[in-house]
Write a protein that holds these residues in place. Structure first.
Motif: not given
Length: 470
Positions: A238-246
């Motif tokens: 989840g943290t890595l997907m958030l980084l992908r988006d932001l």
């Protein structure tokens, strides 16, 4: 001549089944338990309530219909209206005199962060007097806070919204693990990190969120459960997907490149960063089920390190509390059970929504962090289906043939079966200033569910009396 039975059904204790199987006769075992002591009359009253079935269907449907979107990042003073001297905390209401060590430590750090004192230890008389400070649960302001859950006016908050209704929930930014404010630590490095989060990380995230496409937090939760996270103590995907988006919006935000790089390293090196988005997403969904007359669905489980409390859809904002329990798990370094504080934090909102400990089967690697075994993780998810109203079709468990996670804790089912909700949690040191000492598994105190059931039964009987002609 009596024929040998082809199979035997054993209900309850396994002693009879063991004896039958020893004679080469198959036995089907039914895990039946009597209701919790003293709940029989209340269970009958609630079962007879004509509102209950439809109310629970409405509550579950309302919860499942919510989609959480990250729409902003802003100071608590701006979005929660917190004023100087006002502090939020995790769990049900509590005062300084009963506050646990980690909650006291978090409040002391918060007082220093806000400039109320120069040294965190000088804050003790301030809270003992209680004249210039106030304490209030995060839940009372549509917010949630992990562990001690301390929120002060200058802290930056994630802002999540259900865009269909405009309802919002909030959570602070995640500091990482170890010696951090939420675990009750207040050393100079803790305050230095918090000031950097306020001066750099918060404003940078606000610029990124406002400059990026909508961040579908519910969608990320759906994906991360397929990738080995359970969204309470494992949030790596989840943290890595958030980084992908932001990340693209962070890089193009106009902020100093060194600050952007430091922020990216901080988030990327903190596997728990997404937890502070998972929690308000769960609260946003559960708040949609509040205040539904006749519903027996739990809409909040929260702990302040002294008390464990629940709230129920059909009983308004009333808390039903009992003593917080000590988690059973794994300890860091030389720490042991004598060093740990009883369970603390609003993060059990994840289990209330059907993930976290309820979704352990989707994240078997979590046992390396909280203890237990992979078979235990699978059995836990299966067991939680026995005390819930349904499943979440968004959040499925691949190893269980993509069965939806067990969702909607039902007070009556808990009382009828004696099965308690399973929570996986971090453990804070019992002495203020220590920080994290481990992680483990815990359940609520059993007595809070009969308390909630008694109130539901009282309301049900009152409605029945109102319907009866004089």
């Amino acid at each position: 001549m009596t024929a040998t039975p082809s199979t035997v059904v054993n209900v309850g204790a396994d002693l009879f089944a063991d004896a039958v199987e020893a004679q080469a006769v198959p036995a089907a075992r039914v895990d039946w338990r009597p209701p919790m002591t003293g709940t029989e009359d209340d269970l009958v009253a609630v079962a007879a309530d004509p509102l209950r079935r439809e109310a629970n269907e409405r509550a579950l449907a309302a919860m499942l219909d919510v989609t959480a979107t990250l729409v902003d990042v802003a100071p608590a003073s701006e979005v929660l209206g917190l004023q100087r001297g006002e502090f939020l905390h995790a769990g049900p209401p509590i005062g300084w005199e009963r506050a646990s060590g980690p909650l006291r430590g978090g409040l002391m750090a918060g007082a220093a962060l806000e400039g109320l004192v120069d040294d965190p230890e000088d804050a003790v008389p301030l809270f003992e007097a209680g004249t210039s400070v106030s304490l209030e649960p995060c839940h009372h302001r549509s917010a949630v806070g992990p562990m001690a859950g301390v929120v002060t006016p200058s802290m930056w908050m994630f802002v999540l919204e259900d865009q269909a209704t405009g309802r919002r929930t909030y959570c602070s930014l995640n500091e990482g693990l170890g010696k951090v404010l939420r675990y009750g630590a207040y050393s100079p490095d803790v305050l230095t990190r918090l000031r950097w989060m306020g001066d750099v990380l918060g404003p940078l995230l606000r610029a990124a969120v406002r400059g990026a496409d909508d961040v579908d937090v519910t969608g990320i939760l759906t994906q991360m459960l397929q990738m080995g996270d359970e969204a309470h103590n494992r949030n790596r995907a989840g943290t890595l997907m958030l980084l992908r988006d932001l990340s693209p919006a962070m890089v193009t935000s106009g902020f100093d490149a060194a600050d952007v790089a430091q922020a990216l390293r901080f988030i990327g090196g903190n596997d728990h960063f997404f937890l502070n988005l998972a929690m308000p997403a769960c609260k946003l969904a559960l708040d949609a089920a509040r205040d539904i007359e006749g519903s027996t669905m739990v809409v909040a489980m929260a702990r302040n390190g002294t008390d464990f409390g629940i709230q129920v859809a059909g009983t308004g904002d009333e808390w039903f509390t009992g003593p917080a329990q000590l988690a059973d798990g794994l300890y860091l370094g030389s720490y042991g059970p004598d060093d740990a504080n009883p369970d603390i934090g609003d993060s059990a909102i994840t289990e209330t929504a059907g993930i976290g400990g309820f979704a352990m089967a989707t994240a078997p690697a979590i046992v390396r962090f909280v203890g237990g075994s992979v078979p235990d993780a699978l059995a836990t998810t299966r067991r939680m289906h026995e005390i819930t109203l349904g499943e979440n079709p968004r959040w499925s468990v691949p190893v269980l043939e993509f069965q939806g996670t067990p969702t909607g804790i039902d007070v009556t089912k808990v009382c009828r079966t004696g099965i308690l909700p399973q929570i996986n949690t971090g453990m804070a040191g019992r002495v203020a200033g220590v920080g994290q000492v481990g992680a483990g598994l815990v359940t609520p105190p059993a007595e809070i569910f009969p308390k909630a059931l008694a109130r539901l039964a009282e309301l049900s009987r009152g409605r029945a009396d109102a319907r009866t002609p004089a």
